[in-house]
Design an enzyme around this catalytic site. Structure first.
Site, PDB file in Angstrom:
ATOM      1  N   TYR A   1       3.505 -12.745   5.737  1.00 20.13           N
ATOM      2  CA  TYR A   1       2.458 -12.054   4.975  1.00 20.13           C
ATOM      3  C   TYR A   1       2.134 -12.867   3.737  1.00 20.13           C
ATOM      4  O   TYR A   1       3.008 -13.110   2.902  1.00 20.13           O
ATOM      5  CB  TYR A   1       2.942 -10.645   4.609  1.00 20.13           C
TER       6      TYR A   1
ATOM      7  N   ILE B   1      -4.599  -5.869   9.572  1.00 20.90           N
ATOM      8  CA  ILE B   1      -3.710  -4.887   8.935  1.00 20.90           C
ATOM      9  C   ILE B   1      -4.483  -4.376   7.733  1.00 20.90           C
ATOM     10  O   ILE B   1      -4.719  -5.099   6.769  1.00 20.90           O
ATOM     11  CB  ILE B   1      -2.360  -5.492   8.542  1.00 20.90           C
TER      12      ILE B   1
ATOM     13  N   THR C   1       0.831  -1.207   0.000  1.00 20.49           N
ATOM     14  CA  THR C   1       0.000   0.000   0.000  1.00 20.49           C
ATOM     15  C   THR C   1       0.864   1.254   0.000  1.00 20.49           C
ATOM     16  O   THR C   1       0.469   2.294  -0.533  1.00 20.49           O
ATOM     17  CB  THR C   1      -0.939   0.005   1.221  1.00 20.49           C
TER      18      THR C   1
ATOM     19  N   LYS D   1      -0.034 -12.072   8.629  1.00 20.37           N
ATOM     20  CA  LYS D   1      -1.071 -11.297   7.960  1.00 20.37           C
ATOM     21  C   LYS D   1      -1.568 -12.147   6.807  1.00 20.37           C
ATOM     22  O   LYS D   1      -0.831 -12.417   5.853  1.00 20.37           O
ATOM     23  CB  LYS D   1      -0.523  -9.961   7.447  1.00 20.37           C
TER      24      LYS D   1
END
Length: 301
Positions: free
Chosen positions: A134, A204, A46, A162
């Site tokens: 992740y 998250i 992001t 995540k």
């Protein structure tokens, strides 16, 4: 370290000329702190990590660490397509003061599950920082399977995952691995409420860039088992979730941030939000403002 609650994967604001906008970055950080966000990620996907030069990355992280001043955990995205380079970057962010490294599965190279185990163990064995796994197969081309995670959870430096897959079966399998030493975090905003009902420690989030108070409230309600209130708030957030998916992340969220006076665009090959979505962006911006005001009033009350 125990990660939980509403954690924001921060977007990186740029000036109109395309440079890092440190003033906007500081305002974004201050807004997150004021809203009760319980952790931040600097330079994840992001945050357009792939578009940042090393000096820019370091400036963003150093500034965040100084601004946060230990009040909440600061995670740094360090996942690269090569293990040695990931270790090198993780050492660098440790020296800059990050509290943990968010390490995505190696993009593009698609290692085997055995390769993923070796990759993560090597990074964790190096010991620079606690590691958050992740998994986001839609971006990396590889899937970190629950049985592979089960091989990694006993490592003392691997502290959380995540998980961005949305299937309830995937979250249920991971929740069997949850412990006081290993946290389960949703990486999918539209299903985060459901995941926290099921026992996930937090989320998250991309959406919490623009609705940080609402997301803190959602996390508090869901984790406390207040189903009716959490589901009602989650339903009101649905149109925001939908908008954030109309074009690749972080294009839509940066369009909303720009309407809040934070940042002016993206770096190629990402382009600003298409004109066809401008009307929807205006509608969502108004809804976001309304949700934040209501959430602020609820938290104050």
């Amino acid at each position: 370290m125990r990660l939980s609650g509403s954690i924001t994967a921060l977007a990186t604001p740029f000036t109109a000329s395309g440079e890092i906008d440190l003033d906007a970055w500081n305002r974004l950080l201050d807004g997150q702190l004021a809203a009760g966000t319980q952790g931040i990620v600097v330079a994840g996907s992001t945050g357009e990590a792939a578009a940042l030069f090393d000096a820019e990355y370091d400036t963003l992280l150093r500034t965040a660490v100084e601004r946060v001043a230990g009040r909440i955990p600061v995670l740094a995205g360090t996942g690269l397509s090569n293990t040695a380079k990931t270790i090198e970057l993780t050492r660098r962010v440790a020296a800059l003061g990050a509290d943990a490294a968010l390490v995505v599965t190696p993009p593009y190279v698609r290692p085997t599950q055995a390769g993923l185990i070796a990759h993560y163990r090597a990074i964790a064995d190096d010991g620079a920082l606690p590691i958050v796994l992740y998994n986001v197969p839609g971006r990396t081309g590889g899937d970190l399977l629950p049985e592979t995670v089960a091989e990694l959870v006993s490592h003392p430096r691997i502290v959380a995952i995540k998980e961005a897959r949305s299937e309830p079966e995937r979250m249920a399998a991971l929740l069997e691995l949850r412990s006081e030493e290993f946290a389960i975090l949703s990486g999918d905003d539209p299903t985060a409420c459901r995941a926290m009902f099921a026992g996930a420690d937090g989320v998250i989030s991309v959406a919490s860039n623009v609705v940080p108070r609402a997301f803190r409230r959602l996390a508090d309600l869901a984790r406390a088992g207040q189903r009716d209130a959490a589901l009602a708030l989650d339903a009101r957030l649905q149109t925001t979730y939908d908008f954030l998916g109309v074009e690749p992340n972080p294009i839509p969220v940066k369009a909303l941030l720009a309407r809040q006076g934070i940042g002016h665009g993206l770096r190629l090959p990402l382009l600003p939000l298409s004109a066809a979505h401008a009307g929807t962006a205006a509608t969502i911006a108004a809804l976001v403002a309304e949700l934040e005001l209501e959430s602020h009033e609820s938290l104050v009350a």
